[in-house]
Scaffold this active site. Structure first.
Site, short mmCIF file in Angstrom:
data_model
loop_
_atom_site.label_atom_id
_atom_site.label_comp_id
_atom_site.label_asym_id
_atom_site.label_seq_id
_atom_site.Cartn_x
_atom_site.Cartn_y
_atom_site.Cartn_z
N GLU A 54 0.83 -1.56 0.13
CA GLU A 54 -0.37 0.17 -0.22
C GLU A 54 1.39 0.96 0.23
O GLU A 54 0.79 2.37 -0.71
CB GLU A 54 -0.95 -0.45 1.22
CG GLU A 54 -1.77 -1.02 1.20
CD GLU A 54 -1.19 -2.23 1.95
OE1 GLU A 54 -2.18 -3.41 2.44
OE2 GLU A 54 -0.45 -2.93 1.90
N CYS A 86 -0.22 0.48 8.00
CA CYS A 86 -0.75 0.68 6.49
C CYS A 86 -1.83 1.74 6.63
O CYS A 86 -2.27 1.77 5.26
CB CYS A 86 -0.57 -0.60 5.50
SG CYS A 86 1.00 -0.94 4.60
N SER A 170 17.10 -40.66 -14.29
CA SER A 170 15.94 -40.25 -13.92
C SER A 170 15.90 -38.77 -14.64
O SER A 170 15.35 -37.92 -14.83
CB SER A 170 15.49 -39.82 -12.42
OG SER A 170 16.90 -38.82 -12.26
#
Length: 371
Positions: A54, A86, A170
Site C-alpha cells: 500500500e 498501512c 532419471s
C-alpha cells in the site's frame, strides 16, 4: 468478471513480483484507482523489511487520492513492525473505498485493519478473488499460524508412476517448461530439501537458475552424516546457504562440513533417523516459512508418514518406463488398506508443454491416513 475482480487480479500479478524476496512476510500487491476508473498508483511488497504494498502504491502516485478506491490482496496492517501501519496512510490519503482479497490471520491484524478503516468512515469490501489471494500466501498463512514451514512434496514421474528407470536413470523425465516451473518455485519458496540418497545418486545443485532469482536454503536430511565432502552441495556451501540435518554426535565428524560453510544441525529421532518434526521446528525458528521436498522416495515417505505434507506437486510426463525394479515417488512401508491412504483434495491441473502438473492440498479433515 466484475471491475473489482479485474483490478484485484492486477494487484495479484503485482504481488507475485515479491516472490523470493519478501519471506517470511506475505506477498502483497496494491492498486489505486480514481473514480473515473483510471489506475493512478500501484505497488507491491518488494523485499523483506521494505515498504508494504500500500505504501509503495502511494509512493508511486502523484494524483489526488481523495475518494479513490484501493485494491489490496491482503488486509492492510494496523500495527508497527519494520514499517508504519498501512491503515494510517490509507486514512491520511483520504481513500474512499478499500477492496480486500484475503483477511490477515496474523493476530496483530486479524480483522483489526478492516475495523479501523470502517471506523474512519471508509467503505471496505472483503473477499474479492479470495481463493486466488489465499493461494498466493498459503506459506505465510501456515507459518504465521504454526511457526514452521509450509511443506510442498514435489516429484516428477511417468504415466506408470516411475521416477527413474530400472537402472536409476532419471534425467530427464519432464520437459523444459516443467523444469523451468521448478526453478520458479525454488525462487518462490524459502528452502528445498533432499535426502542423502538423492545427493549420492544425482549430485544436485538445488539452486534457482532463472535470471534475478533467489536461491533457497538447501537442506540435506542425512542421519549418519555420509554426504561426500566432494559433493556439489558441500563444495558450494560457502556461496549458497546449506544445512545438513543429522543424528551424528561427533564434533570431529561435523567439523569438515562446518569448515566448508555447511550449517550442521543435530536432530536425532528415537528411531535413529533425523526427527522431521524437530527439523520443521528448527527451520521455523530461523524464519523459513516454506520448503519443497524434492527427493527421494524414502524422504517423501517420512514426511507423509508424519503428516507433514501440506501440498503435493506431481509432475507427470507422457512416458512409460515400465520395470518391476523401477522406483515410484514414495517408498517406506506404505499403507495396508486403501482406507488408510494419505488424503488430498481434488487436484488443480497445470499444463506445462507436453507435461502436466497436478497440485493437491492436504485434506486433513478426511477420514483415514495421518494427513
Amino acid at each position: 468478471m466484475s471491475t473489482d475482480e479485474e483490478f484485484m487480479l492486477h494487484a495479484l500479478q503485482l504481488a507475485k513480483r515479491g516472490f523470493g524476496h519478501v519471506a517470511p512476510n506475505p506477498a502483497v500487491g496494491a492498486v489505486i484507482v480514481a473514480n473515473n476508473g483510471r489506475v493512478i498508483g500501484e505497488g507491491w511488497h518488494e523485499r523483506f523489511g521494505g515498504l508494504h504494498a500500500e505504501r509503495n502504491a502511494f509512493a508511486h502516485c502523484t494524483d489526488d487520492t481523495t475518494g479513490a478506491t484501493l485494491y489490496v490482496t491482503l488486509e492492510p496492517c494496523c500495527h508497527w513492525g519494520k514499517t508504519p501501519p498501512c491503515t494510517d496512510i490509507i486514512i491520511e490519503k483520504k481513500i474512499g473505498r478499500v477492496v480486500v482479497g484475503s483477511m490477515d490471520p496474523n493476530p496483530l491484524v486479524a480483522g483489526k485493519g478492516v475495523q479501523l478503516l470502517r471506523e474512519a468512515g471508509i467503505e471496505v469490501v472483503t473477499g474479492v478473488c479470495k481463493q486466488a489471494c489465499d493461494d498466493v500466501n498459503r506459506p505465510f498463512f501456515h507459518f504465521i499460524t504454526h511457526k514452521r514451514p509450509y511443506v510442498i512434496l514435489k516429484y516428477a514421474m511417468t504415466l506408470d508412476g516411475k521416477i527413474a528407470t530400472r537402472t536409476g536413470a532419471s534425467k530427464w523425465i519432464t520437459g523444459e517448461e516443467a523444469r523451468f516451473r521448478v526453478h520458479q518455485d525454488r525462487n518462490r519458496y524459502s528452502a528445498v530439501c533432499v535426502g542423502v540418497g538423492t545427493v549420492r545418486a544425482d549430485d544436485p545443485r538445488l539452486t534457482c537458475r532463472i535470471e534475478g532469482g533467489t536461491n533457497p536454503l538447501r537442506v540435506i536430511v542425512d542421519s549418519h552424516l555420509s554426504t561426500s565432502l566432494d559433493s556439489t552441495l558441500v563444495r558450494t556451501a560457502a556461496d549458497v546457504r546449506t544445512l545438513i540435518a543429522t543424528c551424528e554426535a561427533s564434533e570431529e565428524a561435523r567439523a569438515p562440513f562446518v569448515a566448508a560453510g555447511v550449517e550442521v544441525a543435530r536432530l536425532p529421532g528415537a528411531d535413529g533417523r533425523v526427527d522431521i518434526d524437530a527439523l520443521l521446528d528448527y527451520l521455523g525458528a530461523k524464519g523459513i516459512d516454506s520448503m519443497i521436498v524434492e527427493g527421494g522416495a524414502t524422504l517423501a515417505a517420512s514426511f507423509l508418514e508424519g503428516g507433514f505434507v501440506d501440498e503435493v506437486n506431481a509432475y507427470i510426463a507422457p512416458k512409460i518406463f515400465g520395470g518391476e525394479g523401477a522406483k515410484g515417488p514414495v517408498a517406506g512401508q506404505g499403507v495396508s488398506d486403501p482406507g488408510q491412504a494419505y488424503r488430498f483434495g481434488a487436484p488443480f491441473i497445470v499444463q506445462l508443454g507436453s507435461d502436466v502438473m497436478l497440485r493437491a492440498y492436504a485434506d486433513r479433515g478426511a477420514e483415514g491416513g495421518d494427513n
